[in-house]
Design an enzyme around this catalytic site. Structure first.
Site, PDB file in Angstrom:
ATOM      1  N   ASP A 107       0.845  -1.196   0.000  1.00 53.15           N
ATOM      2  CA  ASP A 107       0.000   0.000   0.000  1.00 53.15           C
ATOM      3  C   ASP A 107       0.879   1.243   0.000  1.00 53.15           C
ATOM      4  O   ASP A 107       1.744   1.409   0.870  1.00 53.15           O
ATOM      5  CB  ASP A 107      -0.911   0.010   1.231  1.00 53.15           C
ATOM      6  CG  ASP A 107      -1.859  -1.177   1.242  1.00 53.15           C
ATOM      7  OD1 ASP A 107      -2.357  -1.539   0.164  1.00 53.15           O
ATOM      8  OD2 ASP A 107      -2.082  -1.749   2.321  1.00 53.15           O
ATOM      9  N   ASP A 133       0.987   5.262   0.290  1.00 48.09           N
ATOM     10  CA  ASP A 133       0.295   6.491   0.675  1.00 48.09           C
ATOM     11  C   ASP A 133       1.111   7.690   0.221  1.00 48.09           C
ATOM     12  O   ASP A 133       2.353   7.653   0.205  1.00 48.09           O
ATOM     13  CB  ASP A 133       0.095   6.551   2.191  1.00 48.09           C
ATOM     14  CG  ASP A 133      -0.842   5.460   2.679  1.00 48.09           C
ATOM     15  OD1 ASP A 133      -1.671   4.985   1.892  1.00 48.09           O
ATOM     16  OD2 ASP A 133      -0.729   5.072   3.859  1.00 48.09           O
ATOM     17  N   ASP A 143       3.190   9.419  13.826  1.00 45.45           N
ATOM     18  CA  ASP A 143       3.273   8.720  15.107  1.00 45.45           C
ATOM     19  C   ASP A 143       4.679   8.243  15.442  1.00 45.45           C
ATOM     20  O   ASP A 143       5.270   8.673  16.439  1.00 45.45           O
ATOM     21  CB  ASP A 143       2.263   7.562  15.150  1.00 45.45           C
ATOM     22  CG  ASP A 143       2.327   6.651  13.936  1.00 45.45           C
ATOM     23  OD1 ASP A 143       3.268   6.768  13.123  1.00 45.45           O
ATOM     24  OD2 ASP A 143       1.426   5.802  13.797  1.00 45.45           O
TER      25      ASP A 143
END
Length: 453
Positions: free
Chosen positions: A73, A75, A156
């Site tokens: 994936d 992003d 994060d």
């Protein structure tokens, strides 16, 4: 003390006011697999940069690529606002999210997530439509847009805050994430307590990444987790269900469960399943075996279902409630139904169980008792049941974990492999070929004499 001043002091304490130093790792000095970047991803990056915006690959794809995994994936982070992204891709872009507004750019079935650079909330603290926090510090809305360096310190973990610039193949690092990846260290950016209060799900992500990547959680990052684990009670059960899927269906479930127990996170996901509560014979071994088997099936490319995992995790609590209901005078069948309702209701207060998984879970439980009823007709009916295979797997787990004596699982294994004659012989060996005794029927006795007219 005014709320604005409190926020400013917190920012000073956590060091958010200082601009982070940029380190550029040029192509040739890192091992990110550029060939894994799909054509549609490059199309989005090119579209944004050609329109005059900054655009980078960011997050898990960069992290995974740098440690030798193949990213799946991708992003994208950009300086374009959601509305500007949609203007660049008017036909195949959809804006989603209220708490965290972003863009989905579609290419057939493929969806590429594009997010605008975020900034610290103190930058726009007076606009409640962009930024909002609860009294506990939980982020209710995170739509304060910023610059690339501000976006980096809003992420994060340092390992997730690396940016790949496709125009020259460089990796940009504002938070020493590249060094942490090389040291296999998971480190939270900023003050850990504040960051966990902003989003308690970050504690689950810490456990998940540590298990997935085989990283050590840095001591300051790990220190507040047990004390703050109760903040997970503020998260909606539907969101926690999605996090459970990520934890247990990523191929590292066996490694993540002990971490969830160690940091007291499991108590807020499966409070009835933790060792100090769910301590019947074999039930913890069943959980470990089920998680191991799940990882193995995923590694082999085989399907897994959350219904089976929930059936295993809640099997011990179900037995406890079932016994209690029978001790209170209910017969076995209604006692089981009452136990199922009670256990699922308690669990749903923590992680929701959608019907598409809750109903199969119930059937897997109900079939356990029927597996011991082995007449020829019942066996043929059971083996055609859509949940038979999952119920059979649960039976094998119960035997392997020592919850029940072995034997029944082997019998069903042989039955599945047998032809029709061999199946009849297996049932005959149990006395299952005896015909059921018929009830005597009495004919209605009517008067043989015709009624007098």
């Amino acid at each position: 003390m005014p709320r604005r001043l409190i926020k400013k002091l917190k920012g000073l304490i956590s060091g958010e006011q200082g601009k982070p130093a940029l380190k550029v790792i040029p192509r040739g000095e890192h091992h990110f697999p550029e060939e894994d970047i799909r054509r549609n991803v490059l199309s989005v990056l090119d579209g944004l940069t050609d329109a005059g915006f900054e655009a980078y690959l960011v997050g898990g794809s960069i992290r995974d690529g740098l440690i030798g995994l193949h990213p799946k994936d991708f992003d994208i982070a950009t300086s374009a606002t959601p509305e500007q992204i949609k203007a660049v891709f008017p036909r195949n872009c959809r804006l989603i999210g209220r708490r965290f507004r972003l863009a989905h750019v579609r290419f057939g079935r493929e969806i590429i997530e594009v997010a605008t650079f975020r900034a610290n909330h103190s930058k726009d603290e007076d606009n409640e439509h962009r930024s909002a926090q609860s009294e506990e510090g939980l982020l209710l809305r995170d739509n304060v847009f910023g610059t690339l360096d501000e976006d980096a310190i809003r992420r994060d973990f340092t390992a997730n805050a690396l940016y790949y610039r496709h125009t020259d193949g460089a990796v940009l690092d504002f938070v020493n994430g590249y060094q942490d990846i090389r040291r296999h260290t998971l480190r939270l950016i900023g003050d850990p307590e504040q960051r966990y209060r902003e989003d308690p799900v970050r504690m689950l992500r810490a456990a998940r990444f540590a298990a997935k990547l085989d990283f050590e959680i840095e001591p300051a990052t790990a220190a507040p987790i047990r004390e703050l684990s109760e903040l997970l009670g503020l998260i909606p059960p539907a969101r926690l269900f999605e996090e459970v899927l990520k934890l247990f269906l990523g191929g590292y479930a066996q490694a993540v469960w002990p971490l969830l127990v160690e940091y007291d996170l499991a108590r807020w996901l499966f409070p009835l399943s933790i060792p100090e509560v769910n301590n019947d014979t074999g039930v913890q071994s069943m959980i470990e075996l089920a998680l191991r088997n799940t990882d193995n099936r995923l590694a082999e490319g085989k399907p897994v279902t959350p219904a089976f995992l929930f059936a295993v995790l809640l099997w011990g609590p179900l037995q406890t409630e079932w016994r209690r209901a029978q001790e209170n005078g209910l017969h076995a069948a209604p006692a089981l139904q009452k136990a199922i309702q009670k256990v699922t209701a308690k669990q749903a207060q923590h992680t929701s169980i959608p019907k598409r998984f809750g109903l199969p879970m119930r059937e897997i439980w109900e079939l356990q008792g029927r597996l011991d009823q082995r007449s020829p007709k019942r066996c043929e009916s059971l083996i055609q049941h859509p949940r038979f295979r999952a119920a059979y797997d649960l039976l094998l787990l119960r035997e392997e974990a020592g919850e029940i004596e072995p034997g029944l699982g082997d019998w069903w294994t042989r039955y599945q492999e047998a032809d029709s004659d061999e199946r009849a012989a297996l049932c005959q060996g149990l006395g299952g070929n005896k015909k059921p005794r018929r009830r005597r029927r009495y004919k209605n006795r009517r008067s043989s004499n015709p009624s007098n007219s």
